[in-house]
Design an enzyme around this catalytic site. Structure first.
Site, PDB file in Angstrom:
ATOM      1  N   TYR A  62     -43.460  43.073  23.821  1.00  0.00           N
ATOM      2  CA  TYR A  62     -42.565  44.067  24.640  1.00  0.00           C
ATOM      3  C   TYR A  62     -43.040  44.256  26.059  1.00  0.00           C
ATOM      4  O   TYR A  62     -42.171  44.338  26.797  1.00  0.00           O
ATOM      5  CB  TYR A  62     -42.737  45.541  23.751  1.00  0.00           C
ATOM      6  CG  TYR A  62     -42.058  46.695  24.627  1.00  0.00           C
ATOM      7  CD1 TYR A  62     -40.748  46.675  25.005  1.00  0.00           C
ATOM      8  CD2 TYR A  62     -42.917  47.814  24.935  1.00  0.00           C
ATOM      9  CE1 TYR A  62     -40.150  47.852  25.627  1.00  0.00           C
ATOM     10  CE2 TYR A  62     -42.660  48.779  25.913  1.00  0.00           C
ATOM     11  CZ  TYR A  62     -40.966  48.746  26.168  1.00  0.00           C
ATOM     12  OH  TYR A  62     -40.621  49.802  26.684  1.00  0.00           O
ATOM     13  N   GLY A 117     -40.438  52.599  29.201  1.00  0.00           N
ATOM     14  CA  GLY A 117     -40.192  53.073  28.156  1.00  0.00           C
ATOM     15  C   GLY A 117     -41.005  53.028  26.984  1.00  0.00           C
ATOM     16  O   GLY A 117     -41.686  51.954  27.010  1.00  0.00           O
ATOM     17  N   SER A 144     -39.131  57.532  32.452  1.00  0.00           N
ATOM     18  CA  SER A 144     -38.180  56.703  31.745  1.00  0.00           C
ATOM     19  C   SER A 144     -37.338  57.387  30.981  1.00  0.00           C
ATOM     20  O   SER A 144     -37.673  58.520  30.235  1.00  0.00           O
ATOM     21  CB  SER A 144     -38.578  55.510  30.970  1.00  0.00           C
ATOM     22  OG  SER A 144     -37.656  54.912  30.316  1.00  0.00           O
ATOM     23  N   LEU A 166     -32.928  57.171  35.133  1.00  0.00           N
ATOM     24  CA  LEU A 166     -31.811  57.340  34.365  1.00  0.00           C
ATOM     25  C   LEU A 166     -31.024  56.000  33.898  1.00  0.00           C
ATOM     26  O   LEU A 166     -30.635  55.046  34.855  1.00  0.00           O
ATOM     27  CB  LEU A 166     -30.686  58.140  35.094  1.00  0.00           C
ATOM     28  CG  LEU A 166     -29.280  58.168  34.522  1.00  0.00           C
ATOM     29  CD1 LEU A 166     -29.302  59.293  33.210  1.00  0.00           C
ATOM     30  CD2 LEU A 166     -28.211  58.632  35.274  1.00  0.00           C
ATOM     31  N   TYR A 167     -31.069  55.778  32.612  1.00  0.00           N
ATOM     32  CA  TYR A 167     -30.130  54.565  32.156  1.00  0.00           C
ATOM     33  C   TYR A 167     -28.721  55.343  32.070  1.00  0.00           C
ATOM     34  O   TYR A 167     -28.545  56.293  31.384  1.00  0.00           O
ATOM     35  CB  TYR A 167     -30.455  54.081  30.844  1.00  0.00           C
ATOM     36  CG  TYR A 167     -31.670  53.070  30.974  1.00  0.00           C
ATOM     37  CD1 TYR A 167     -31.665  52.179  31.658  1.00  0.00           C
ATOM     38  CD2 TYR A 167     -32.797  53.314  30.237  1.00  0.00           C
ATOM     39  CE1 TYR A 167     -32.453  51.107  31.745  1.00  0.00           C
ATOM     40  CE2 TYR A 167     -33.739  52.406  30.283  1.00  0.00           C
ATOM     41  CZ  TYR A 167     -33.646  51.348  31.225  1.00  0.00           C
ATOM     42  OH  TYR A 167     -34.502  50.426  31.144  1.00  0.00           O
ATOM     43  N   THR A 193     -31.220  53.216  37.072  1.00  0.00           N
ATOM     44  CA  THR A 193     -31.373  51.724  36.963  1.00  0.00           C
ATOM     45  C   THR A 193     -30.135  51.079  36.722  1.00  0.00           C
ATOM     46  O   THR A 193     -29.273  51.158  35.610  1.00  0.00           O
ATOM     47  CB  THR A 193     -32.287  51.493  35.729  1.00  0.00           C
ATOM     48  OG1 THR A 193     -33.414  52.138  36.053  1.00  0.00           O
ATOM     49  CG2 THR A 193     -32.566  50.078  35.480  1.00  0.00           C
ATOM     50  N   LYS A 272     -32.118  51.968  41.527  1.00  0.00           N
ATOM     51  CA  LYS A 272     -33.305  51.048  41.175  1.00  0.00           C
ATOM     52  C   LYS A 272     -32.511  49.755  40.391  1.00  0.00           C
ATOM     53  O   LYS A 272     -31.777  49.764  39.512  1.00  0.00           O
ATOM     54  CB  LYS A 272     -33.958  51.743  40.088  1.00  0.00           C
ATOM     55  CG  LYS A 272     -35.445  50.913  39.419  1.00  0.00           C
ATOM     56  CD  LYS A 272     -36.081  51.774  38.747  1.00  0.00           C
ATOM     57  CE  LYS A 272     -37.535  50.785  38.347  1.00  0.00           C
ATOM     58  NZ  LYS A 272     -37.077  49.882  37.021  1.00  0.00           N
ATOM     59  N   HIS A 296     -36.549  44.712  37.611  1.00  0.00           N
ATOM     60  CA  HIS A 296     -36.906  45.279  36.151  1.00  0.00           C
ATOM     61  C   HIS A 296     -38.246  44.678  35.502  1.00  0.00           C
ATOM     62  O   HIS A 296     -38.355  44.332  34.426  1.00  0.00           O
ATOM     63  CB  HIS A 296     -35.707  45.154  35.269  1.00  0.00           C
ATOM     64  CG  HIS A 296     -35.744  46.383  34.253  1.00  0.00           C
ATOM     65  ND1 HIS A 296     -34.658  47.287  34.379  1.00  0.00           N
ATOM     66  CD2 HIS A 296     -36.399  46.600  33.189  1.00  0.00           C
ATOM     67  CE1 HIS A 296     -34.706  48.089  33.299  1.00  0.00           C
ATOM     68  NE2 HIS A 296     -35.911  47.798  32.494  1.00  0.00           N
ATOM     69  N   GLY A 328     -42.202  45.141  41.121  1.00  0.00           N
ATOM     70  CA  GLY A 328     -42.293  43.874  40.808  1.00  0.00           C
ATOM     71  C   GLY A 328     -43.400  42.795  41.109  1.00  0.00           C
ATOM     72  O   GLY A 328     -43.374  42.312  42.307  1.00  0.00           O
ATOM     73  N   ARG A 331     -49.771  43.104  41.961  1.00  0.00           N
ATOM     74  CA  ARG A 331     -51.243  43.015  41.154  1.00  0.00           C
ATOM     75  C   ARG A 331     -52.385  43.203  41.962  1.00  0.00           C
ATOM     76  O   ARG A 331     -53.485  43.263  41.277  1.00  0.00           O
ATOM     77  CB  ARG A 331     -51.089  41.624  40.513  1.00  0.00           C
ATOM     78  CG  ARG A 331     -50.107  41.316  39.683  1.00  0.00           C
ATOM     79  CD  ARG A 331     -49.914  42.055  38.445  1.00  0.00           C
ATOM     80  NE  ARG A 331     -48.889  41.810  37.227  1.00  0.00           N
ATOM     81  CZ  ARG A 331     -47.694  42.316  37.287  1.00  0.00           C
ATOM     82  NH1 ARG A 331     -47.407  43.523  38.339  1.00  0.00           N
ATOM     83  NH2 ARG A 331     -46.873  41.869  36.544  1.00  0.00           N
ATOM     84  N   GLY A 350     -45.662  48.483  37.406  1.00  0.00           N
ATOM     85  CA  GLY A 350     -45.369  48.819  35.848  1.00  0.00           C
ATOM     86  C   GLY A 350     -46.634  48.148  35.020  1.00  0.00           C
ATOM     87  O   GLY A 350     -47.325  49.086  34.772  1.00  0.00           O
ATOM     88  N   ARG A 351     -46.321  47.018  34.735  1.00  0.00           N
ATOM     89  CA  ARG A 351     -47.407  46.651  33.634  1.00  0.00           C
ATOM     90  C   ARG A 351     -48.798  46.835  34.230  1.00  0.00           C
ATOM     91  O   ARG A 351     -49.646  47.232  33.016  1.00  0.00           O
ATOM     92  CB  ARG A 351     -47.020  44.881  33.446  1.00  0.00           C
ATOM     93  CG  ARG A 351     -45.857  44.716  32.922  1.00  0.00           C
ATOM     94  CD  ARG A 351     -45.706  43.094  32.796  1.00  0.00           C
ATOM     95  NE  ARG A 351     -44.645  42.714  32.217  1.00  0.00           N
ATOM     96  CZ  ARG A 351     -43.452  42.659  33.017  1.00  0.00           C
ATOM     97  NH1 ARG A 351     -43.366  42.815  34.326  1.00  0.00           N
ATOM     98  NH2 ARG A 351     -42.195  42.208  32.409  1.00  0.00           N
TER      99      ARG A 351
HETATM  100  C1  FMN Z   1     -42.180  47.360  29.011  1.00  0.00           C
HETATM  101  C2  FMN Z   1     -41.705  47.702  30.173  1.00  0.00           C
HETATM  102  C3  FMN Z   1     -40.679  48.850  30.030  1.00  0.00           C
HETATM  103  C4  FMN Z   1     -39.856  49.162  31.094  1.00  0.00           C
HETATM  104  N1  FMN Z   1     -38.917  50.212  30.814  1.00  0.00           N
HETATM  105  C5  FMN Z   1     -38.187  50.478  31.941  1.00  0.00           C
HETATM  106  C6  FMN Z   1     -37.236  51.834  31.763  1.00  0.00           C
HETATM  107  O1  FMN Z   1     -37.281  52.506  30.652  1.00  0.00           O
HETATM  108  N2  FMN Z   1     -36.454  52.137  32.563  1.00  0.00           N
HETATM  109  C7  FMN Z   1     -36.506  51.238  33.844  1.00  0.00           C
HETATM  110  O2  FMN Z   1     -35.972  51.516  34.899  1.00  0.00           O
HETATM  111  N3  FMN Z   1     -37.592  50.442  34.022  1.00  0.00           N
HETATM  112  C8  FMN Z   1     -38.334  49.685  33.136  1.00  0.00           C
HETATM  113  N4  FMN Z   1     -39.144  48.682  33.586  1.00  0.00           N
HETATM  114  C9  FMN Z   1     -39.384  48.214  34.859  1.00  0.00           C
HETATM  115  C10 FMN Z   1     -40.103  48.840  35.622  1.00  0.00           C
HETATM  116  O3  FMN Z   1     -40.055  50.210  35.909  1.00  0.00           O
HETATM  117  C11 FMN Z   1     -40.662  48.272  36.759  1.00  0.00           C
HETATM  118  O4  FMN Z   1     -39.313  47.881  37.273  1.00  0.00           O
HETATM  119  C12 FMN Z   1     -41.306  46.752  36.584  1.00  0.00           C
HETATM  120  O5  FMN Z   1     -42.115  47.024  35.523  1.00  0.00           O
HETATM  121  C13 FMN Z   1     -42.154  46.625  37.835  1.00  0.00           C
HETATM  122  O6  FMN Z   1     -42.636  45.135  37.782  1.00  0.00           O
HETATM  123  P1  FMN Z   1     -44.427  44.935  37.024  1.00  0.00           P
HETATM  124  O7  FMN Z   1     -44.280  45.295  35.737  1.00  0.00           O
HETATM  125  O8  FMN Z   1     -44.320  43.426  37.395  1.00  0.00           O
HETATM  126  O9  FMN Z   1     -45.102  45.904  38.034  1.00  0.00           O
HETATM  127  C14 FMN Z   1     -40.023  48.379  32.361  1.00  0.00           C
HETATM  128  C15 FMN Z   1     -40.886  47.449  32.492  1.00  0.00           C
HETATM  129  C16 FMN Z   1     -41.749  47.067  31.333  1.00  0.00           C
HETATM  130  C17 FMN Z   1     -42.772  46.101  31.605  1.00  0.00           C
END
Ligand code: FMN
Length: 402
Positions: A62, A117, A144, A166-167, A193, A272, A296, A328, A331, A350-351
């Site tokens: 995930y 999320g 989220s 917000l979704y 988003t 977003k 995303h 995005g 790192r 994010g990650r």
């Molecule tokens: C597991 C996971 C869940 C995510 N859930 C959401 C979310 O609920 N809403 C949203 O707008 N973006 C979500 N994202 C996107 C992140 O907000 C972000 O745009 C993205 O992780 C940035 O890239 P990176 O992981 O390479 O840093 C999610 C990303 C991941 C990896």
């Protein structure tokens, strides 16, 4: 026996012909490669490795997955390497200031925790541990819609209101309820988003789920093939909302949604998931108060370009009228530097923080910021930029083929 001595002894035993082939020593050596504490992590990849050992395959999938063949996910990371830094000499860099202001709020650094999320699938304290990290780091956190905890609880843990992602959902009445709740909790910004209107194909996630021997039905609703489905009813932000048949996004929305959203709230509205100059111009024309350049994390459209390459188009199109954030593939602190040099007001991760959180909870999420802030600071020293404002396009070499 110190960690170093233990490691040396294990190495000696594993290499010894007397014990050749004995698994316990090689296994123990493999254990040694993980971290005893978050402080031991030297870069965010140390935390990725530590997290992978702890997180079960389905949840790891995930987190790590892109879509189709994960090409956009890889492009996000790879694109940063096409920009190089131009050092400058004899600038007094004895004081480096990472502080950043977004919408009048002063933050310790330009690095932002982006919404993810279901963080509880990675650590039991999920968003709350992250909020505590954001508090100690004075960092911006965007929660989220699908967070594992409510906006009230997250805001209480952070000490000040977080931003709400917000979704759109496919029922505007539900969307309005979510927005009202975030507004009542004091959120200054709703970041809507827009990059996932109608489904996606998360192959890596599905592949890894097949390796997981646990029964998903204990926590998730599952379809007839045993695949877990998003269970909105279990997400705190949907408490008291009829989620029967509800979708988190809608395929039929158009730009007038932004006006409807703005008419329903006093919060600032950020969009977003913008990646092109045309959409950036439309976003501003429709009243967006800010833009987050994002794909995303490579989890929406396959075969896209890295967001760092989309950023200059968006920045040019917006022409300073609203703040532009980007996320995005970040790192390294040098990645943050490059994004700032190309005009970002702040830079999301994010990650990387999710790896830290999964491995060490709050301390891990804090460590990720410490590492990236250190790397950013050193990039600023090398390029002679003493403040975030002094970071400019002049300190980049664009090596992309013309
Ligand atoms: C597991 C996971 C869940 C995510 N859930 C959401 C979310 O609920 N809403 C949203 O707008 N973006 C979500 N994202 C996107 C992140 O907000 C972000 O745009 C993205 O992780 C940035 O890239 P990176 O992981 O390479 O840093 C999610 C990303 C991941 C990896």
């Amino acid at each position: 026996m110190s960690l170093y001595e233990r490691r040396a002894l294990l190495k000696f035993l594993a290499a010894s012909p007397v014990f050749a082939g004995l698994a316990p020593f090689t296994d123990a050596l493999a254990d040694e490669r993980t971290l005893a504490s978050a402080a031991e992590a030297l870069d965010v990849f140390d935390l990725e490795a530590a997290a992978q050992r702890l997180v079960p395959p389905a949840h790891w999938g995930y987190l790590q997955s892109g879509v189709d063949g994960d090409a956009t996910l890889r492009a996000n990371e790879a694109a940063f390497a096409r920009y190089q830094l131009r050092p400058r000499r004899f600038v007094d860099v004895s004081r480096i200031d990472l502080s950043t202001e977004i919408l009048g709020t002063k933050l310790a650094s330009p690095i932002v925790y982006c919404p993810i999320g279901g963080l509880r699938s990675l650590h039991p304290e999920g968003d709350l541990a992250l909020a505590r990290a954001a508090k100690t780091q004075n960092a911006l956190q965007i929660m989220s819609t699908q967070a594992s905890f409510s906006v009230e609880d997250i805001t209480a843990a952070r000490g000040t209101p977080v931003w709400f992602q917000l979704y759109t959902t496919d029922q505007f009445e539900v969307t309005k309820k979510l927005v009202k709740r975030a507004q009542s909790a004091g959120c200054p910004v709703v970041a809507v988003t827009v990059d996932l209107p109608a489904g996606r194909n998360t192959v890596t996630a599905t592949r890894l789920r097949r390796e997981d021997t646990r029964i998903c039905g204990g926590c998730h609703t599952v379809d007839e093939n045993g695949n877990p489905q998003p269970n909105l009813a279990s997400r705190p932000m949907f408490a008291g909302i009829d989620t029967q048949g509800l979708r988190v996004t809608s395929a039929s929305l158009t730009w007038d949604f932004i006006k409807r959203l703005k008419d329903s709230t006093t919060m600032k509205v950020f969009i977003k998931g913008i990646e092109t100059r045309e959409d950036a111009a439309l976003a501003v024309r429709h009243g967006a108060d800010g833009i987050i350049v994002s794909n995303h994390g490579g989890r929406a459209l396959e075969s896209g370009r890295g967001t760092i390459e989309s950023l200059p188009d968006v920045v040019q199109s917006v022409a300073g009228r609203v703040p532009v954030l980007v996320d995005g593939g970040v790192r390294r602190g040098t990645d943050v530097y490059k994004a700032l040099a190309l005009g970002a007001s702040a830079v999301g991760i994010g990650r990387p923080y999710a790896w830290g959180l999964a491995a060490f909870g709050q301390a891990g999420a804090e460590r990720v910021l410490d590492i990236l802030n250190l790397e950013l600071r050193l990039a600023m020293v090398g390029c002679g930029a003493r403040t975030v404002r002094e970071i400019s396009a002049g300190s980049l070499i664009d090596t992309r083929p013309r």
